[in-house]
Design a protein around this motif. Sequence first.
Motif, PDB file in Angstrom:
ATOM      1  N   MET A 185      10.856   0.092   0.310  1.00  0.00           N
ATOM      2  CA  MET A 185       9.795   0.799   0.992  1.00  0.00           C
ATOM      3  C   MET A 185       8.657  -0.152   1.304  1.00  0.00           C
ATOM      4  O   MET A 185       8.179  -0.887   0.441  1.00  0.00           O
ATOM      5  CB  MET A 185       9.299   1.954   0.147  1.00  0.00           C
ATOM      6  CG  MET A 185      10.367   2.984  -0.099  1.00  0.00           C
ATOM      7  SD  MET A 185       9.899   4.604  -0.653  1.00  0.00           S
ATOM      8  CE  MET A 185       8.461   4.477  -1.575  1.00  0.00           C
ATOM      9  N   LEU A 186       8.268  -0.121   2.538  1.00  0.00           N
ATOM     10  CA  LEU A 186       7.183  -0.984   2.991  1.00  0.00           C
ATOM     11  C   LEU A 186       5.876  -0.656   2.281  1.00  0.00           C
ATOM     12  O   LEU A 186       5.039  -1.544   2.064  1.00  0.00           O
ATOM     13  CB  LEU A 186       7.035  -0.851   4.506  1.00  0.00           C
ATOM     14  CG  LEU A 186       6.070  -1.793   5.190  1.00  0.00           C
ATOM     15  CD1 LEU A 186       6.461  -3.238   4.934  1.00  0.00           C
ATOM     16  CD2 LEU A 186       6.021  -1.511   6.670  1.00  0.00           C
ATOM     17  N   ALA A 208      12.163  -5.433   3.024  1.00  0.00           N
ATOM     18  CA  ALA A 208      12.054  -6.890   3.002  1.00  0.00           C
ATOM     19  C   ALA A 208      13.071  -7.522   3.945  1.00  0.00           C
ATOM     20  O   ALA A 208      12.754  -8.474   4.669  1.00  0.00           O
ATOM     21  CB  ALA A 208      12.254  -7.406   1.579  1.00  0.00           C
ATOM     22  N   THR A 209      14.276  -6.976   3.978  1.00  0.00           N
ATOM     23  CA  THR A 209      15.302  -7.497   4.876  1.00  0.00           C
ATOM     24  C   THR A 209      14.886  -7.286   6.328  1.00  0.00           C
ATOM     25  O   THR A 209      15.066  -8.177   7.165  1.00  0.00           O
ATOM     26  CB  THR A 209      16.652  -6.798   4.600  1.00  0.00           C
ATOM     27  OG1 THR A 209      16.990  -6.999   3.227  1.00  0.00           O
ATOM     28  CG2 THR A 209      17.752  -7.350   5.474  1.00  0.00           C
ATOM     29  N   GLY A 210      14.324  -6.133   6.623  1.00  0.00           N
ATOM     30  CA  GLY A 210      13.834  -5.872   7.974  1.00  0.00           C
ATOM     31  C   GLY A 210      12.726  -6.819   8.382  1.00  0.00           C
ATOM     32  O   GLY A 210      12.704  -7.323   9.513  1.00  0.00           O
ATOM     33  N   LEU A 211      11.795  -7.086   7.461  1.00  0.00           N
ATOM     34  CA  LEU A 211      10.711  -8.028   7.759  1.00  0.00           C
ATOM     35  C   LEU A 211      11.248  -9.434   7.981  1.00  0.00           C
ATOM     36  O   LEU A 211      10.826 -10.140   8.898  1.00  0.00           O
ATOM     37  CB  LEU A 211       9.682  -8.037   6.627  1.00  0.00           C
ATOM     38  CG  LEU A 211       8.778  -6.818   6.518  1.00  0.00           C
ATOM     39  CD1 LEU A 211       7.948  -6.885   5.246  1.00  0.00           C
ATOM     40  CD2 LEU A 211       7.874  -6.728   7.727  1.00  0.00           C
ATOM     41  N   LEU A 212      12.181  -9.842   7.146  1.00  0.00           N
ATOM     42  CA  LEU A 212      12.734 -11.189   7.275  1.00  0.00           C
ATOM     43  C   LEU A 212      13.535 -11.363   8.560  1.00  0.00           C
ATOM     44  O   LEU A 212      13.564 -12.452   9.131  1.00  0.00           O
ATOM     45  CB  LEU A 212      13.605 -11.520   6.060  1.00  0.00           C
ATOM     46  CG  LEU A 212      12.834 -11.759   4.768  1.00  0.00           C
ATOM     47  CD1 LEU A 212      13.792 -11.941   3.601  1.00  0.00           C
ATOM     48  CD2 LEU A 212      11.931 -12.974   4.899  1.00  0.00           C
ATOM     49  N   SER A 213      14.174 -10.298   9.021  1.00  0.00           N
ATOM     50  CA  SER A 213      14.947 -10.418  10.257  1.00  0.00           C
ATOM     51  C   SER A 213      14.048 -10.580  11.482  1.00  0.00           C
ATOM     52  O   SER A 213      14.503 -11.024  12.525  1.00  0.00           O
ATOM     53  CB  SER A 213      15.875  -9.217  10.421  1.00  0.00           C
ATOM     54  OG  SER A 213      15.137  -8.046  10.651  1.00  0.00           O
TER      55      SER A 213
END
Length: 123
Positions: free
Chosen positions: A1-2, A51-56
């Motif tokens: 969760m962001l 976190a995976t979404g941000l890193l992508s």
Amino acid sequence: MLAIILGFQLAGEVISRALDLSLPGPVVGLVGLVGACILRPAVAEAIRPAATGLLSHLSLFFVPAGVGIVAHWDLLRMHGIGLTAALMASTVFAIAAGAWAFTLVARLTGTEEPQALKDLGHE
């Protein structure tokens, strides 16, 4: 969760400003987040999708830096040679410090020659 990630960043900002720390708030928040992930692995699993979404989409975080360069173009033009020299010198010093630290650790541990070179027959 962001919200968890942003909550730790906010807490880091509050702590950094309240205690007048020289560390930026996001760094304090990141240390807290890492500590929470170590103490409670469920936190790490909860933030993994965000976190995976941000890193992508990490390349988007360089846009503000590009805007900053354009906004301060006159300043960069005026001090460009000095900045370039400082960047080059600090890069060389950082590489030298890394090599020195690697050599020191290798001597302290008794493994001066990396195993990969021994495997290639460069003994």
